[in-house]
Write an enzyme that holds these catalytic residues in place. Structure first.
Site, PDB file in Angstrom:
ATOM      1  N   GLN A   8       1.949  -6.031  -3.115  1.00  0.00           N
ATOM      2  CA  GLN A   8       2.369  -6.075  -1.717  1.00  0.00           C
ATOM      3  C   GLN A   8       3.676  -5.281  -1.541  1.00  0.00           C
ATOM      4  OE1 GLN A   8       1.470  -9.528  -3.070  1.00  0.00           O
ATOM      5  NE2 GLN A   8      -0.570  -8.777  -2.668  1.00  0.00           N
ATOM      6  N   ASP A  11       0.812  -1.222   0.000  1.00  0.00           N
ATOM      7  CA  ASP A  11       0.000   0.000   0.000  1.00  0.00           C
ATOM      8  C   ASP A  11       0.844   1.270   0.000  1.00  0.00           C
ATOM      9  OD1 ASP A  11      -2.371  -1.586   0.194  1.00  0.00           O
ATOM     10  OD2 ASP A  11      -1.847  -1.909   2.285  1.00  0.00           O
ATOM     11  N   GLY A  46      -4.594  -4.771  -3.904  1.00  0.00           N
ATOM     12  CA  GLY A  46      -5.634  -3.800  -4.242  1.00  0.00           C
ATOM     13  C   GLY A  46      -4.945  -2.573  -4.776  1.00  0.00           C
ATOM     14  N   LYS A  58       1.992   2.158  -5.051  1.00  0.00           N
ATOM     15  CA  LYS A  58       2.637   1.618  -6.261  1.00  0.00           C
ATOM     16  C   LYS A  58       1.810   1.856  -7.510  1.00  0.00           C
ATOM     17  CE  LYS A  58       2.804  -2.482  -4.505  1.00  0.00           C
ATOM     18  NZ  LYS A  58       2.480  -2.190  -3.105  1.00  0.00           N
TER      19      LYS A  58
HETATM   20  P1  IMP Z   1      -2.412 -12.901   2.167  1.00  0.00           P
HETATM   21  O1  IMP Z   1      -1.536 -12.349   1.118  1.00  0.00           O
HETATM   22  O2  IMP Z   1      -3.877 -12.692   1.905  1.00  0.00           O
HETATM   23  O3  IMP Z   1      -2.091 -14.314   2.503  1.00  0.00           O
HETATM   24  O4  IMP Z   1      -2.137 -12.051   3.506  1.00  0.00           O
HETATM   25  C1  IMP Z   1      -0.891 -12.126   4.188  1.00  0.00           C
HETATM   26  C2  IMP Z   1      -0.512 -10.783   4.761  1.00  0.00           C
HETATM   27  O5  IMP Z   1      -0.194  -9.896   3.706  1.00  0.00           O
HETATM   28  C3  IMP Z   1      -1.616 -10.087   5.575  1.00  0.00           C
HETATM   29  O6  IMP Z   1      -0.990  -9.318   6.594  1.00  0.00           O
HETATM   30  C4  IMP Z   1      -2.237  -9.163   4.559  1.00  0.00           C
HETATM   31  O7  IMP Z   1      -2.871  -8.079   5.165  1.00  0.00           O
HETATM   32  C5  IMP Z   1      -1.012  -8.735   3.786  1.00  0.00           C
HETATM   33  N1  IMP Z   1      -1.311  -8.303   2.406  1.00  0.00           N
HETATM   34  C6  IMP Z   1      -1.625  -9.075   1.349  1.00  0.00           C
HETATM   35  N2  IMP Z   1      -1.815  -8.341   0.250  1.00  0.00           N
HETATM   36  C7  IMP Z   1      -1.602  -7.067   0.599  1.00  0.00           C
HETATM   37  C8  IMP Z   1      -1.594  -5.840  -0.131  1.00  0.00           C
HETATM   38  O8  IMP Z   1      -1.830  -5.765  -1.344  1.00  0.00           O
HETATM   39  N3  IMP Z   1      -1.314  -4.714   0.589  1.00  0.00           N
HETATM   40  C9  IMP Z   1      -1.019  -4.763   1.907  1.00  0.00           C
HETATM   41  N4  IMP Z   1      -0.996  -5.885   2.620  1.00  0.00           N
HETATM   42  C10 IMP Z   1      -1.273  -7.030   1.974  1.00  0.00           C
HETATM   43 MG    MG Z   2      -2.930  -2.082  -1.890  1.00  0.00          MG
END
Ligand code: IMP
Ligand code: MG
Length: 424
Positions: free
Chosen positions: A224, A13, A40, A16
């Site tokens: 991420q 977040d 997202g 990017k």
């Molecule tokens: P997962 O990727 O859904 O397995 O989540 C694992 C961790 O990564 C959690 O702490 C999520 O909140 C974080 N996470 C996954 N995708 C994003 C992203 O696009 N932005 C910020 N945090 C993320």
């Molecule tokens: Mg995001």
């Protein structure tokens, strides 16, 4: 003509999508190489706000080709929904969207397992997005995953599906006491997906190789952030993919010698969504202010993001493991009304000052940030368009970030729109 990789330098977040959108002007091709619909990516163009989870944001530009690389875990339902949303806004993807035949598919049981595993963890919840990311990558590593190409061979798809459903239903029922999945229903659903996805599935490594050879510009769009990288991040509080620049190669099928630039995106402060240690987190009114001013709520889950001061230990790590050639600092304007601003330069751990992050979450959670306090600029920056126009205190702040992270700053962002971008 160049090959550039954009990655997040914090916990995701970082903004990017906006930087990618800005750099897309000069690119011919935009590539996603890891992650899935857990991402997202929000882009604001004029009055229009776009949120993407899977399709590269470059798709908004009608003359760009977008690639979903083999390193992405693809949820067909979400992809088709995005395609439909774009169509409603007058944007077509036919002929401009390529999906790697080797990309793994997120299946309904991955999403159930993601949630079942999280719910069964009492205090050690990761706070996943529930999009099935971890279980899908686990199946990939376990060599039982189903790939995009498998959709094109009905018999093979069925065989792989039946095998998986049998095993996953056992786990869901016997370990977690959850409902099981109707394999026939999944089969029918994915057969419909296969008809709609068939035209997009191809060998994207060959496509990218030829494009680079022809001198076309390619932009790799990370999802991420570095601290969520499965190997280099704050394990186990990470996502299940490699989020760093090297992953652009493994996740797309190009070689490291083909990359010219790696741009790390970092916010002028820090945020994190989900659980895990976060040394500069502010649990007070200042943190609340950053969250409100920065509208720090997750684009995928709507969760409030945890906010805190800029952490140079984090971004130094990002610079090292990504081999950053420059930094893009975003959301400087969010700090416009803070009389003083802290920067974390190092951590204090068991009475000692350390410059690099400890590996285990327990030690990291015991680290206290060592702060330098800087004067704020106390005036709006969102209308500035050059470094010269920025208040002196803001320039000093940026310079300090560059020094502490040993990385040149190439872009500063002072608002969500394309125009609110300063090129250095
Ligand atoms: P997962 O990727 O859904 O397995 O989540 C694992 C961790 O990564 C959690 O702490 C999520 O909140 C974080 N996470 C996954 N995708 C994003 C992203 O696009 N932005 C910020 N945090 C993320
Ligand atoms: Mg995001």
């Amino acid at each position: 003509m160049a090959v550039k990789v954009v990655v997040g330098s914090q916990w995701g977040d970082e903004g990017k999508a906006k930087i990618v959108d800005y750099l897309t002007e000069e690119a011919d091709i935009v590539v996603r190489f890891q992650g899935g619909a857990n991402a997202g990516h929000t882009v604001v163009i004029g009055q229009e706000k776009f949120i993407f989870h899977l399709i590269p944001t470059g798709i908004i530009h009608p003359d760009k080709i977008c690639v979903i690389g083999n390193g992405v875990v693809l949820d067909p339902a979400i992809l088709l929904e995005e395609k439909e949303n774009l169509r409603r806004k007058g944007i077509t993807v036919e002929g401009r969207l390529l999906i790697s035949q080797n990309a793994h598919l997120v299946m309904p049981y991955h999403k159930l397992l993601d949630r079942a595993k999280e719910e069964s963890k009492a205090e050690r919840k990761i706070g996943t997005t529930g999009r099935g990311i971890g279980p899908c990558y686990a199946d990939k590593a376990a060599r039982v995953g189903i790939r995009a190409a498998d959709l094109l061979d009905e018999g093979l798809f069925r065989e792989k599906l039946i095998q998986n459903i049998r095993e996953k239903n056992e786990i869901l029922a016997k370990i977690y006491g959850w409902e099981t999945i109707d394999g026939e229903k999944v089969f029918r659903e994915y057969r419909r997906f296969s008809e709609r996805l068939r035209p997009f599935i191809t060998d994207t490594s060959v496509f990218l190789h030829q494009a680079i050879k022809q001198g076309r510009s390619v932009l790799f769009e990370g999802a991420q952030g570095t601290l969520l990288d499965m190997d280099q991040g704050t394990y186990p509080f990470v996502t299940s993919s490699n989020t760093i620049a090297g992953s652009a190669c493994t996740g797309s099928g190009i070689g490291p010698t083909q990359i010219d630039e790696v741009i790390g995106v970092a916010k002028a402060y820090t945020s994190r969504v989900g659980n895990g240690p976060f040394p500069t987190e502010l649990k007070d009114a200042a943190g609340e202010r950053i969250r409100e001013l920065g509208q720090e709520y997750g684009a995928t889950t709507g969760r409030p993001r945890r906010c805190g001061w800029f952490d140079a230990v984090v971004v130094r790590l990002a610079s090292r493991v990504n081999g950053l050639t420059s930094l893009a600092v975003t959301r400087l304007d969010v700090l416009d009304s803070f009389p003083t601003i802290n920067i974390c330069t190092a951590y204090r751990y068991k009475g000692e000052v350390i410059e690099d992050m400890p590996a285990d979450p327990k030690s990291l959670s015991q680290c206290e940030p060592v702060y330098e306090t800087w004067n704020g600029w106390m005036c709006p920056t969102s209308e500035t368009r050059s470094l010269k126009q920025l208040p002196e205190a803001a320039r000093a702040y940026l310079q300090r970030i560059a020094e502490l992270t040993q990385t040149r700053i190439s872009i500063v962002s002072v608002g969500p729109s394309r125009e609110q971008t300063i090129q250095l």
